[in-house]
Scaffold this motif. Structure first.
Motif, mmCIF file in Angstrom:
data_model
loop_
_atom_site.group_PDB
_atom_site.id
_atom_site.type_symbol
_atom_site.label_atom_id
_atom_site.label_comp_id
_atom_site.label_asym_id
_atom_site.label_seq_id
_atom_site.Cartn_x
_atom_site.Cartn_y
_atom_site.Cartn_z
ATOM 1 N N SER A 451 0.798 -1.228 0.000
ATOM 2 C CA SER A 451 0.000 0.000 0.000
ATOM 3 C C SER A 451 0.830 1.276 0.000
ATOM 4 C CB SER A 451 -0.937 0.006 1.212
ATOM 5 O OG SER A 451 -1.888 -1.033 1.108
ATOM 6 N N THR A 452 2.146 1.159 0.134
ATOM 7 C CA THR A 452 2.961 2.376 0.045
ATOM 8 C C THR A 452 2.944 2.938 -1.374
ATOM 9 O OG1 THR A 452 5.004 1.131 -0.389
ATOM 10 C CG2 THR A 452 4.500 1.655 1.912
ATOM 11 N N PHE A 453 2.404 2.165 -2.333
ATOM 12 C CA PHE A 453 2.280 2.672 -3.698
ATOM 13 C C PHE A 453 1.004 3.507 -3.876
ATOM 14 C CE2 PHE A 453 1.404 2.441 -8.286
ATOM 15 C CZ PHE A 453 2.655 2.775 -8.799
ATOM 16 N N LYS A 454 0.060 3.355 -2.961
ATOM 17 C CA LYS A 454 -1.228 4.033 -3.114
ATOM 18 C C LYS A 454 -1.122 5.559 -3.215
ATOM 19 C CE LYS A 454 -3.979 0.342 -1.017
ATOM 20 N NZ LYS A 454 -4.714 -0.114 0.180
ATOM 21 N N PRO A 455 -0.255 6.231 -2.460
ATOM 22 C CA PRO A 455 -0.143 7.688 -2.625
ATOM 23 C C PRO A 455 0.193 8.101 -4.058
ATOM 24 C CG PRO A 455 0.873 7.044 -0.577
ATOM 25 C CD PRO A 455 0.533 5.774 -1.296
ATOM 26 N N ILE A 456 0.906 7.242 -4.781
ATOM 27 C CA ILE A 456 1.218 7.558 -6.184
ATOM 28 C C ILE A 456 -0.048 7.449 -7.032
ATOM 29 C CG2 ILE A 456 2.577 6.850 -8.193
ATOM 30 C CD1 ILE A 456 4.726 5.903 -6.157
ATOM 31 N N VAL A 457 -0.893 6.449 -6.726
ATOM 32 C CA VAL A 457 -2.165 6.299 -7.429
ATOM 33 C C VAL A 457 -3.045 7.531 -7.185
ATOM 34 C CG1 VAL A 457 -4.286 4.927 -7.613
ATOM 35 C CG2 VAL A 457 -2.071 3.784 -7.276
ATOM 36 N N TYR A 458 -3.108 7.965 -5.930
ATOM 37 C CA TYR A 458 -3.960 9.105 -5.589
ATOM 38 C C TYR A 458 -3.385 10.412 -6.135
ATOM 39 C CZ TYR A 458 -6.926 6.217 -2.608
ATOM 40 O OH TYR A 458 -7.824 5.272 -2.154
ATOM 41 N N PRO A 540 3.990 -3.427 -13.230
ATOM 42 C CA PRO A 540 2.983 -4.263 -13.891
ATOM 43 C C PRO A 540 1.830 -3.418 -14.415
ATOM 44 C CG PRO A 540 2.838 -4.502 -11.514
ATOM 45 C CD PRO A 540 4.070 -3.700 -11.786
ATOM 46 N N SER A 541 1.527 -3.568 -15.676
ATOM 47 C CA SER A 541 0.444 -2.789 -16.294
ATOM 48 C C SER A 541 -0.874 -3.512 -16.094
ATOM 49 C CB SER A 541 0.734 -2.590 -17.790
ATOM 50 O OG SER A 541 -0.271 -1.803 -18.389
ATOM 51 N N GLU A 542 -1.282 -3.598 -14.830
ATOM 52 C CA GLU A 542 -2.502 -4.314 -14.495
ATOM 53 C C GLU A 542 -3.121 -3.705 -13.244
ATOM 54 O OE1 GLU A 542 -0.493 -8.080 -12.208
ATOM 55 O OE2 GLU A 542 -0.473 -8.094 -14.414
ATOM 56 N N PRO A 543 -4.396 -3.956 -12.985
ATOM 57 C CA PRO A 543 -5.101 -3.313 -11.866
ATOM 58 C C PRO A 543 -4.483 -3.561 -10.493
ATOM 59 C CG PRO A 543 -6.672 -4.297 -13.376
ATOM 60 C CD PRO A 543 -5.320 -4.747 -13.832
ATOM 61 N N SER A 544 -3.815 -4.703 -10.319
ATOM 62 C CA SER A 544 -3.220 -5.006 -9.007
ATOM 63 C C SER A 544 -2.105 -4.029 -8.639
ATOM 64 C CB SER A 544 -2.678 -6.435 -8.984
ATOM 65 O OG SER A 544 -1.627 -6.585 -9.935
ATOM 66 N N LEU A 545 -1.693 -3.222 -9.624
ATOM 67 C CA LEU A 545 -0.681 -2.196 -9.344
ATOM 68 C C LEU A 545 -1.146 -1.273 -8.220
ATOM 69 C CD1 LEU A 545 1.951 -0.677 -10.124
ATOM 70 C CD2 LEU A 545 0.592 0.593 -11.796
ATOM 71 N N ALA A 546 -2.445 -1.030 -8.131
ATOM 72 C CA ALA A 546 -2.996 -0.147 -7.089
ATOM 73 C C ALA A 546 -2.697 -0.669 -5.696
ATOM 74 C CB ALA A 546 -4.505 -0.001 -7.275
ATOM 75 N N LEU A 547 -2.516 -1.983 -5.575
ATOM 76 C CA LEU A 547 -2.256 -2.602 -4.271
ATOM 77 C C LEU A 547 -0.771 -2.816 -4.027
ATOM 78 C CD1 LEU A 547 -5.158 -5.212 -4.306
ATOM 79 C CD2 LEU A 547 -5.191 -2.805 -3.611
ATOM 80 N N GLY A 548 0.058 -2.285 -4.944
ATOM 81 C CA GLY A 548 1.505 -2.342 -4.725
ATOM 82 C C GLY A 548 2.156 -3.636 -5.115
#
Length: 748
Positions: A451-458, A540-548
């Protein structure tokens, strides 16, 4: 002839024998001088003395933290030798040093008389300091008795030439910078740092006497190994100083009564402060040196005497290592207790067999033609070996399999602290024990970041027009075009009725919302945003990227998070500030690598900081406030990957970005439960304990008391909304919280 005039045949033959011996001796000396026993160094060679020098690594405050060397030698200027050291040396080793011309003939005759005629083995060697210098510069290749005479005479010739070329001060300079103190330590500066943890210029008289006393027998008078012998020898040196009027009798008696005190500090490759950091500096230095030239040749980091000044904050690194040990000592016990007797490192035979086959011992036996059964039998034989734990190192009876199981269970870490405005590394912990775990989890490892990737998504969402008060349902969705993939949350079933604002979803790390935000923005736009923030790893160019699910190095993640407090500009962490040669001339200065272009707008930056502050104040990292009582200005994000294999915490303050990863080296092992292995429990405490220590020290006020910029009125207005909205009565009435919604994932 004169011999015919001597009537006594006995006397005549005796005289002939003496003259023959004398002539032989003259011819023998002449043969050495002309090089029949090996060439002597010329005056030209002696006038350009060069010897290998250790390269030194310094923290940002110029504290010496390590060395790279073949021979541990740090030459210093003559002016840095304290007078008491010179006095002690002259008094015990060569009291006529200032009057002889390289060879002290009276002393030589005395030694010859005592050794040959009186058979006194304690008479000493009669070598002057200049002769000893000759031996230091040109070590004797063989120790056979037949070569002793040749070596001695060679050293006398070299000493004579040295005296012609150099002043007495210069001879002392070369001697004290080359003389051996045992344990691969050469020169008084290296010895002083090793035995007393201070520079030679700061030695007091009794300490100087200890070091000078070692010169007679570096092992027998080693103060660490034989303290009683060293003390006696030290007092003998002090007595010699008093005899030669360097000390009064009262001073000698006073110093002799003092106990032997050491502050031993060996600059060991495996031990000492920041070993993983020093190893990474070494690697970068090797790459640098391969492109540099010194007099037409490359610099050698082990022999050129380079001085490397790094960015490391010495005191903060100490505190960070203390925090790491304090936290992981407890966490390790909880981890082992959680598995009990069913621990996978004890019961997972398939895993153990696979790892056993990777060991060098297995490969060696396999190469020798042993069968599988024979190999396993051999690797199960117990023998004495050293095993380490958090308490100590112990010699135990154990097999190769026992050793594998022992180290397989150990949690490891990667922890990095940087200055977000420049990328200067302040703390670097690449693992729990460099001696046993060489793999660096900062410079070498790439793990899923959760989830430390989530701030990049937001951040990407805000940059693409989504307002922070945009609401997303927390209901779980099964995506038909992704084989029914259905990300879930760790909350209760009633969460399906809740609609989170982006701020609340991020602070509570709601997985279902993160995926929906990613879907709204588009995977490629999120990847582009990550690239703008300095993350160059292939994602990874897929939806699971949101979960890091992307695997990213800690250094890249730290540089990306720095942009939130560095005017939207990411940085590249760097370790080395300057490299100088042995004469302190700067060879290279390394400048911070800060992105020239902003990765996102100032409005997005302020909004993201406010959202990540909520993670600390009321979200998944609220224990920083509740448990650790930290009052500091902190933003951040926790992270936990699938099957609890990786625990993360990113702490962001205005002046420090700190990232911690905790997990096991083997990817097939993880924490038994989320409560134990989640980022808030396994990783966050290392940051919390460090901040507590920093708060207690005024030296770090610039970091601990720093405040975030005040957000604009527009940012505050955009965030001014209810954090959660609940579905209306009718919607709740017709919604089954246990039933997943099905839909196709929208690709943009």
């Amino acid at each position: 002839m004169i011999f015919k005039k001597i009537k006594s045949p006995i006397l005549r033959y005796l005289l002939i024998a003496i003259l023959s011996v004398f002539l032989f001796f003259i011819l023998f000396i002449g043969s050495i001088q002309i090089g029949l026993w090996g060439s002597l160094p010329s005056k030209k060679e002696l006038s350009n003395l060069e010897y290998q020098k250790a390269s030194e690594v310094y923290a940002a405050d110029s504290t010496l933290i390590g060395k790279y060397y073949l021979f541990d030698r740090q030459p210093i200027a003559f002016e840095e030798f304290p007078e008491n050291l010179l006095d002690a040396l002259i008094a015990i080793e060569d009291e006529r040093f200032y009057t002889h011309s390289g060879v002290d003939y009276p002393s030589l005759m005395r030694v010859a008389f005592k050794s040959i005629l009186m058979q006194d083995q304690s008479s000493g060697g009669g070598s002057t300091i200049t002769q000893q210098l000759a031996k230091n510069l040109y070590p004797r290749e063989e120790r056979k008795k037949t070569n002793i005479a040749v070596d001695k005479i060679k050293e006398m010739f070299i000493a004579s030439r040295l005296e012609d070329l150099y002043s007495k001060e210069e001879l002392l300079y070369h001697y004290l910078n080359t003389v051996s103190f045992g344990d691969n330590t050469f020169g008084v500066e290296s010895a002083s740092l090793k035995f007393f943890n201070k520079k030679a210029k700061n030695l007091n008289t009794e300490e100087a006497a200890v070091l000078v006393g070692m010169l007679k027998a570096t092992y027998g008078y080693n103060p660490r190994v034989f303290p009683e012998n060293s003390l006696k020898r030290r007092n003998l040196v002090l007595q010699a100083m008093q005899k030669n009027n360097y000390l009064s009798e009262k001073q000698k008696d006073s110093l002799t009564a003092l106990p032997l005190k050491l502050d031993y500090k060996e600059f060991n490759y495996n031990d000492g402060l920041a070993p993983y950091f020093r190893e990474e500096v070494r690697k970068q230095l090797l790459a640098w040196s391969a492109t540099q030239k010194e007099n037409g040749q490359e610099y050698n980091i082990y022999t050129s005497g380079l001085k490397i000044y790094t960015t490391l904050d010495y005191k903060m690194q100490q505190l960070a290592e203390e925090a790491m040990v304090a936290h992981l000592t407890v966490l390790q016990k909880d981890f082992e207790k959680s598995y009990g007797k069913n621990a996978p490192w004890l019961t997972n035979k398939k895993l153990l067999d696979k790892l056993l086959k990777r060991t060098s011992a297995y490969k060696r036996l396999k190469k020798n033609g042993l069968s599988e059964g024979q190999i396993l039998d051999s690797l199960s034989i117990k023998r004495k070996m050293m095993l380490a734990d958090w308490e100590s190192e112990k010699t135990v009876e154990a097999s190769t399999l026992d050793s594998l199981q022992h180290y397989l269970k150990y949690l490891n870490t990667g922890s990095l602290g940087i200055d977000p405005t420049s990328g200067a590394v302040k703390t670097w912990i690449g693992g729990v024990n460099f001696k046993y775990f060489k793999y660096d989890h900062i410079s070498q490892s790439k793990r899923q970041v959760g989830s430390t990737f989530k701030p990049i998504v937001y951040t990407a969402a805000l940059e693409n027009g989504l307002a922070p008060c945009t609401y997303f349902s927390a209901q779980e969705v099964a995506y038909e075009n992704l084989k029914g993939w259905s990300p879930s949350n760790s909350g209760n079933k009633d969460e399906a009725y809740l609609n989170y604002s982006m701020e609340q979803a991020l602070s509570n790390s709601v997985n279902t919302v993160a995926v929906k935000v990613l879907e709204e923005v588009g995977v490629l736009k999120v990847i582009r945003q990550a690239n703008k923030m300095g993350i160059l790893e292939k994602l990874p160019s897929e939806p699971s990227l949101a979960l890091g699910t992307g695997e990213i190095k800690i250094t890249e993640l730290a540089g990306a998070y720095a942009s939130f407090v560095n005017n939207s500009k990411p940085v590249t962490p760097y370790l080395i500030q300057t490299i100088s040669n042995s004469k302190d001339s700067i060879l290279e200065t390394f400048k911070p690598k800060v992105a020239e272009v902003e990765a996102f707008s100032s409005e997005t930056r302020q909004t993201m900081i406010e959202m990540m502050k909520e993670t600390i104040n009321s979200g998944t990292a609220s224990r920083l406030r509740d448990t650790y009582n930290l009052p500091n200005a902190i933003a951040g994000k926790t992270g936990t990957t699938q099957n609890n294999k990786d625990a993360w915490f990113v702490g962001v303050t205005p002046k420090l970005v700190h990232i911690t990863w905790v997990g096991l080296d083997n990817h097939e092992l993880g924490f038994k439960s989320t409560s134990l292995g989640q980022g808030a429990n396994a990783a966050l405490p290392m940051f919390a304990l460090l901040m507590q220590k920093l708060n207690k020290d005024k030296e770090f006020n610039a970091i601990t008391k720093a405040q975030f910029e005040t957000p604009s009125d527009k940012v505050l207005e955009n965030l001014s909304c209810d954090p959660i909205k609940k579905d209306g009565f009718l919607k709740r009435l017709f919604k089954n919280p246990e039933k997943k919604k099905t839909k196709k994932f929208k690709s943009n």
